[in-house]
Write an enzyme that holds these catalytic residues in place. Structure first.
Site, PDB file in Angstrom:
ATOM      1  N   GLU A 299       0.915  -1.114   0.036  1.00 63.66           N
ATOM      2  CA  GLU A 299      -0.105  -0.012   0.012  1.00 63.66           C
ATOM      3  C   GLU A 299       0.862   1.428   0.005  1.00 63.66           C
ATOM      4  O   GLU A 299       0.491   2.237   0.714  1.00 63.66           O
ATOM      5  CB  GLU A 299      -0.887   0.094   1.169  1.00 63.66           C
TER       6      GLU A 299
HETATM    7  C1  TNX Z   1      -4.485  -3.727   4.659  1.00 63.62           C
HETATM    8  S1  TNX Z   1      -3.255  -5.995   3.299  1.00 63.62           S
HETATM    9  C2  TNX Z   1      -3.245  -3.701   5.312  1.00 63.62           C
HETATM   10  C3  TNX Z   1      -3.086  -3.107   6.504  1.00 63.62           C
HETATM   11  C4  TNX Z   1      -4.394  -2.827   7.333  1.00 63.62           C
HETATM   12  C5  TNX Z   1      -5.381  -3.955   6.745  1.00 63.62           C
HETATM   13  C6  TNX Z   1      -6.682  -4.015   7.633  1.00 63.62           C
HETATM   14  C7  TNX Z   1      -1.988  -5.127   3.822  1.00 63.62           C
HETATM   15  C8  TNX Z   1      -0.796  -5.769   3.445  1.00 63.62           C
HETATM   16  N1  TNX Z   1      -2.157  -4.047   4.534  1.00 63.62           N
HETATM   17  O1  TNX Z   1      -2.226  -1.827   6.449  1.00 63.62           O
HETATM   18  O2  TNX Z   1      -4.187  -2.925   8.732  1.00 63.62           O
HETATM   19  O3  TNX Z   1      -5.539  -3.941   5.660  1.00 63.62           O
HETATM   20  O4  TNX Z   1      -7.271  -5.159   7.119  1.00 63.62           O
END
Ligand code: TNX
EC number: 3.2.1.52
Length: 487
Positions: A299
């Site tokens: 992300e």
């Molecule tokens: C996505 S999926 C994230 C996290 C959040 C989570 C909550 C991923 C690698 N990162 O930063 O905590 O969703 O479900």
């Protein structure tokens, strides 16, 4: 209705082979004892303690001739170092494995066959032969959004090892907080590990190096490898609060305790970035005896793609430089990966993120699709805790899928294993952790261990039902999903 005796197959994860023999039950008499050779003494002591708790008998541990014998021998049929065999006969019980790791797995199985309160003082007769499907069966705890103390982390570890989870991934850093002391960078934890640094200002704290090392040792005794994650180049607001020189313009940023993602980034064209990152990776690697170091990579929405590639190309080799195998969330597969790097796949919809290409080049993959394996998703729309961006994840949904079918080009032979991550934005206590993990963690554990062809939802739900009274008796908080006819 609750059975007066456990059935030999009432085990999670389901073993490879279960051959019950109703004429061969073993009676747990007051003289029950455990014997083991010196190399397996530690395991024998652990088993004896479980037997004492279950029976109230003294259960001495001896060098030979116990009524329960722990043997370091075979099975040598190529089942790997977690393979084991259990034979339960009227006069004696035998646990046999080629390694102490295998014996530990055997003890977790036998533990589930011990009588619960109100059940007959017997272990069901027969033979179990067992070995895992995948080498990596993990769960993740997010210490950044909400910190859990070493005692709380140990308690989670104690819960998950029962289901043969053998990797505990610790998400140690994120926008809200930084949870591991790093020499030379004291403000990371002084400022971003303090009170109020969790989501909504709850759950600050951090692990000293000593606490982290103790945790690693505690896990090692239970054959669990700690996988530390330092999330880069996004999810770094807490680091930038502590050290403003890590921002693109050197200006201070404010602490954040909301649950937004994707707004922070290290700068790919500043040398300060790489000096910091290399210091951190070197220190974390030095503190971690396990094989893996996780560098996040997810992300990074505010890192331009070209910068992401520049950053990753420089950072991906660093764990290797310090003796570790690198894991990263699947976004990192956009870059040519160094040998042995492991992408961890979390996407809901299958999409080409370069993971299949990495698999075709021989990289192993960890599967943790959010809509199946994320323990922080709500069970249903009324769940008091959890998020729902990947949908709601009931128990059947968490069980009834297969990691080898999830992504075209990433089949059985490309899988290192599976993981069930537990993000902690909505969690505030160990009871919350238990509620989200139990029973879904059991589903992911069985997917990781049991041969694919032996798995069946109806069988799983019937076995799961038998754990309700035990968890209640132990004070574990679990979700009484209406999908299960709890005993
Ligand atoms: C996505 S999926 C994230 C996290 C959040 C989570 C909550 C991923 C690698 N990162 O930063 O905590 O969703 O479900």
């Amino acid at each position: 209705m609750r059975a007066t005796l456990r059935r030999l197959g009432d085990v999670i994860p389901l073993p490879v082979s279960v051959r019950p023999d109703a004429a061969a039950n073993f009676h747990l008499s007051p003289t029950v004892s455990v014997s083991a050779v010196p190399a397996a003494r530690d395991i024998a002591e652990q088993l004896a303690e479980l037997l004492r708790e279950a029976t109230g008998h003294p259960v001495p541990v001896t060098g030979a001739d116990g009524s329960i014998r722990v043997l370091l021998e075979g099975p040598d049929s190529g089942g790997g170092d977690e393979a084991y065999r259990i034979e339960i006969a009227p006069a004696e019980v035998t646990l046999a494995a080629a390694t102490t790791r295998g014996l530990f797995a055997a003890v977790q199985t036998l533990r589930q066959l011990l009588p619960a309160a109100g059940q007959r003082a017997e272990i069901p007769g027969g033979t179990i032969e067992d070995r895992p499907r995948f080498a990596y069966r993990g769960t993740m705890l997010d210490l950044a959004r909400h910190f859990f103390t070493p005692a709380e982390i140990r308690s989670y570890l104690d819960t998950v090892v029962r289901f043969k989870i053998n990797y505990l991934h610790l998400h140690l850093t994120d926008d809200q907080g930084w949870r591991l002391e790093i020499p030379g960078w004291p403000r990371l934890t002084e400022i971003s590990g303090g009170e109020g640094t969790g989501v909504d200002g709850a759950g600050g704290g951090f692990l000293t190096r000593r606490e982290y090392a103790d945790l690693v040792a505690y896990a090692e005794k239970r054959f669990v490898t700690i996988v530390p994650e330092i999330d880069l180049p996004g999810h770094v607001n807490a680091a930038q609060v502590a050290y403003p020189e890590l921002t693109a313009d050197g200006n201070p940023v404010t602490p954040r305790t909301d649950d937004e993602v994707g707004y922070s980034s290290l700068s790919a064209d500043r040398e300060e970035t790489y000096a910091f990152v290399e210091d951190v990776i070197r220190e974390v690697a030095a503190l971690t005896p396990g094989e893996f170091l996780h560098i996040g990579g997810d992300e990074a929405f505010s890192t331009p793609p070209e910068d992401y590639r520049t950053f990753m190309s420089r950072v991906l080799p660093l764990p290797g430089k310090y003796g570790k195998r690198v894991i990263g969330w699947h976004e990192m597969a956009a870059v040519d990966l160094p040998p042995a790097a492991v992408p961890q796949y979390w996407r809901v919809e299958p999409a080409d993120d370069g993971v299949a290409r990495a698999a075709s080049r021989g990289h192993q993959v960890i599967m943790s699709p959010a809509d199946r394996s994320y323990l922080d998703m709500k069970y249903d729309k009324d769940s008091p805790l959890g998020l729902d961006w990947a949908g709601v994840v009931g128990v059947e949904r968490s069980y009834d899928w297969d990691p080898a079918d999830r992504l075209p080009g990433v089949g059985e032979e490309s899988l290192l294993g599976v993981e069930a991550p537990l993000w902690s934005e909505t969690l505030r206590s160990p009871a919350d952790v238990q509620f989200m993990a139990l029973p879904r963690l059991c589903a992911i554990a069985e997917i990781g261990w049991t041969p694919r062809g032996a798995r069946d939802w109806q069988s799983f739900r019937a076995r799961l039902a038998t754990f309700g009274p035990r968890w209640t008796a132990e004070g574990l908080n679990f979700y009484r999903s209406p999908e299960i006819d709890w005993e």
